[in-house]
Design an enzyme around this catalytic site. Structure first.
Site, mmCIF file in Angstrom:
data_model
loop_
_atom_site.group_PDB
_atom_site.id
_atom_site.type_symbol
_atom_site.label_atom_id
_atom_site.label_comp_id
_atom_site.label_asym_id
_atom_site.label_seq_id
_atom_site.Cartn_x
_atom_site.Cartn_y
_atom_site.Cartn_z
ATOM 1 N N GLU A 269 0.873 -1.185 0.000
ATOM 2 C CA GLU A 269 0.000 0.000 0.000
ATOM 3 C C GLU A 269 0.903 1.226 0.000
ATOM 4 O O GLU A 269 1.777 1.351 0.862
ATOM 5 C CB GLU A 269 -0.906 0.007 1.232
ATOM 6 C CG GLU A 269 -1.973 1.084 1.119
ATOM 7 C CD GLU A 269 -2.572 1.511 2.465
ATOM 8 O OE1 GLU A 269 -3.687 2.040 2.459
ATOM 9 O OE2 GLU A 269 -1.917 1.339 3.512
ATOM 10 N N HIS A 343 -11.740 -1.027 2.417
ATOM 11 C CA HIS A 343 -12.301 -0.687 3.727
ATOM 12 C C HIS A 343 -12.019 0.766 4.137
ATOM 13 O O HIS A 343 -12.488 1.210 5.180
ATOM 14 C CB HIS A 343 -11.729 -1.632 4.785
ATOM 15 C CG HIS A 343 -10.261 -1.442 4.975
ATOM 16 N ND1 HIS A 343 -9.331 -1.744 3.992
ATOM 17 C CD2 HIS A 343 -9.543 -0.947 6.011
ATOM 18 C CE1 HIS A 343 -8.126 -1.437 4.425
ATOM 19 N NE2 HIS A 343 -8.221 -0.959 5.647
HETATM 20 C C1 NOJ Z 1 -4.041 1.913 5.914
HETATM 21 C C2 NOJ Z 1 -5.186 1.005 6.273
HETATM 22 O O1 NOJ Z 1 -5.792 0.539 5.110
HETATM 23 C C3 NOJ Z 1 -6.109 1.791 7.166
HETATM 24 O O2 NOJ Z 1 -7.332 1.144 7.404
HETATM 25 C C4 NOJ Z 1 -5.388 2.084 8.453
HETATM 26 O O3 NOJ Z 1 -6.184 2.925 9.256
HETATM 27 C C5 NOJ Z 1 -4.047 2.776 8.208
HETATM 28 N N1 NOJ Z 1 -3.317 2.215 7.109
HETATM 29 C C6 NOJ Z 1 -3.185 2.695 9.432
HETATM 30 O O4 NOJ Z 1 -2.738 1.380 9.624
#
Ligand code: NOJ
Length: 573
Positions: A269, A343
């Site tokens: 990500e 999400h």
């Molecule tokens: C990205 C995640 O997808 C998200 O849900 C989360 O709040 C943040 N990173 C922190 O871990």
């Protein structure tokens, strides 16, 4: 093992947010036995990969993205035996399980942090990122993603610690080789169990530029302030820490130490990632990960530089320009992931389609558009049913830490009108995607026998899996067909991409080509009929229909017009 597992580039992934997927024991919270019981749903859809959001022990400040123990299962979700049974169930169906690896930060309740914060001399102190006060206060103006300063004062040591998210999510210090070894060991732990890969949470934030080995002295460092955002909702600091100087070195080390030893896939990500950075990360020879989640197309309906809550109407050419730049930019140089939602995002059909009259048709159009591109499509739970956003007017109905904190800051501290802030939450809030999965028209949509942890979307009696599975024309069956096509049409996996009609404000049109096979994809992103500018499109008068969201027998009746939210894919002769 089924052959489905062999080439992951033909596979489609499905994201499970366990808290909201299926509850087996009536406590109102989804759990692992609940997932195991629903694996036939995934099998029927034909997905080959599951990305499972975190299931590790956590105090749940951020629903599991704050991990207290990386080697045990969150009690509410079940036991390690439940995990093993779920994994076995996936393996029997040829589905690869991709775990969520959250290692930019831990929970403040993790044993490492409890030690680290106790004294500067504690051996774990250097596992985290500390800074002395500057002029008696926070070292910089950086705001955490969940509002408030990104620095929190720690009484015991007289220092601030850094947290890019909530104050219960302290950032790890990746410069410390012991931290990296700990991470590699926990990855081995899960891979040895048979998991098939990792989605790596905000992984491009792990190399903090000012900590780069040899150039840093904590108390002397003058960290830069983030550029001031005028009139934005937040003063974020992401750009200060993404793709730092040692990021690729860390990733290559992880690849060498861990990933190369297993048959596994990796998705990073990567907020704020540029195309060039994604090329570097996913280059098959010199990169480290199989693909990244990039965010550029998620920003097209926000005002530039002001954060996600500063709404802006979608201008389709912006969305097309972004997606097509990534399509051509990674072709042959890396690999795309493809997604409309997850999400952290609102529901795709509410955001880019029509959640009312044309819900089914527009959900199928969006699916068609995305699944015809190059990369690995990710379906977020409920997207295959065309689930929609929710609209609650009392902030207390929301559970998400980002949403609640933003509301408190924007309304209570900055004095913004309640209605304006709620409009942003209705459009972009993360709870839109987190309402329980709608399995049936029965009580609580068949999600739980108890009281659901988050309210359901009221529309579950019409929008649910039982209905969708039984209806051959449903969004579900359209996704199933798209997933099957990817396995049988190499052009979808390897073909190049060319955007057509880049300036058109309602039509998203492109071709895919591999050798002598060429597809023409035509999607109407509007509720109005759209005449096709035939002179600017390849000749499709002799083409054959591949897939669409209206019966292909009707296409010939209006060869040069698309109906509201219509999608058609032709195989050109
Ligand atoms: C990205 C995640 O997808 C998200 O849900 C989360 O709040 C943040 N990173 C922190 O871990």
């Amino acid at each position: 093992m089924l052959s489905r597992k062999k080439d992951w580039r033909q596979q489609v992934a499905y994201q499970i947010y366990p808290r909201s997927f299926a509850d087996s024991n009536g406590d109102g919270i989804g759990d692992l036995p609940g997932i195991t019981a629903k694996l036939d749903h995934l099998d029927a859809l034909g997905v080959g990969i599951v990305w499972l959001s975190p299931v590790y022990d956590s105090p749940n400040d951020d629903n599991g993205y704050d991990i207290r123990d990386y080697r045990s299962i969150m009690q509410e979700f079940g036991s390690m035996a439940d995990f093993d049974a779920m994994l076995a169930g996936m393996q029997q169906r040829g589905i690869r399980l991709m775990m969520d690896l959250v290692v930019n930060h831990t929970s403040d309740e993790h044993a490492w942090f409890k030690q680290a914060r106790s004294a500067k001399t504690n051996p774990y102190h250097d596992y985290y990122i500390w800074h002395d006060p500057v002029d008696g206060r926070e070292p910089t103006n950086w705001e955490a993603a969940f509002s408030g300063s990104a620095w929190t004062f720690n009484e015991a040591t007289g220092e601030y610690y850094l947290h890019m998210f909530s104050k219960k999510q302290p950032d790890l210090n990746w410069e410390n080789p012991k931290v990296r070894q700990e991470v590699y060991e926990l990855m081995h732990f899960w891979l040895k169990k048979g998991v098939g890969g990792f989605r790596m949470d905000v992984i491009n934030m792990i190399s903090k530029p000012w900590l780069e080995a040899g150039t840093f002295s904590k108390s002397e460092a003058r960290l830069p302030n983030a550029p001031k955002v005028q009139d934005g909702f937040l003063q974020p600091a992401f750009e200060m820490v993404t793709h730092g100087p040692r990021f690729m070195a860390f990733m290559r080390e992880m690849k060498q130490e861990v990933l190369d030893h297993y048959d596994c896939i990796s998705v990073g990500e990567a907020p704020c990632a540029t195309l060039e950075q994604a090329q570097e990360i996913t280059n098959p020879e010199t990169g480290a990960l199989d693909m990244v989640f990039q965010f550029e197309h998620m920003d097209v309906d926000s005002q530039a530089g002001k954060g996600k809550w500063a709404l802006k109407a979608l201008h389709l050419p912006d969305l097309k320009a972004s997606l097509s730049r990534w399509q051509t930019g990674l072709h042959g140089k890396g690999w795309n992931s493809l997604y409309w939602c997850n999400h952290d995002q609102p529901r795709a059909v509410s955001r880019f389609g029509d959640a009312g009259l044309h819900r089914v048709r527009s959900a199928k159009m969006l699916a068609t558009c995305l699944h015809m591109m190059q990369g690995t499509p990710f379906i977020y739970q409920g997207e295959e049913l065309g689930m929609t956003n929710v609209k609650w007017f009392n902030i207390k109905a929301y559970q998400d830490i980002e949403t609640r904190n933003m509301y408190a800051q924007a309304v209570l501290q900055q004095g913004r009108p309640h209605q304006d802030v709620m409009a942003s939450i209705h459009a972009k809030g993360r709870d839109n995607a987190r309402t329980p999965m709608q399995w049936s028209a029965s009580q609580h949509a068949g999600f739980t026998q108890g009281t659901p942890w988050l309210a359901l979307n009221d529309n579950f009696s019409q929008v649910n899996a039982a209905q969708a599975r039984a209806d051959a024309d449903s969004v579900f069956h359209h996704y199933r067909q798209l997933i099957a096509l990817r396995k049988n049409w190499p052009v979808l996996v390897d073909g190049d991409f060319e955007l057509l009609l880049p300036k058109h404000t309602a039509l998203f049109a492109f071709t895919r080509r591999l050798h002598d096979v060429q597809l023409l994809v035509l999607c109407n992103f509007s509720a109005q009929f759209q005449g096709l500018p035939l002179k600017q499109l390849p000749d499709f008068s002799a083409a054959t229909p591949l897939i669409g969201n209206l019966p292909s027998s009707e296409w010939a009746m209006a060869p040069d017009t698309l109906a509201a939210w219509e999608a058609r894919v032709y195989v050109l002769a």
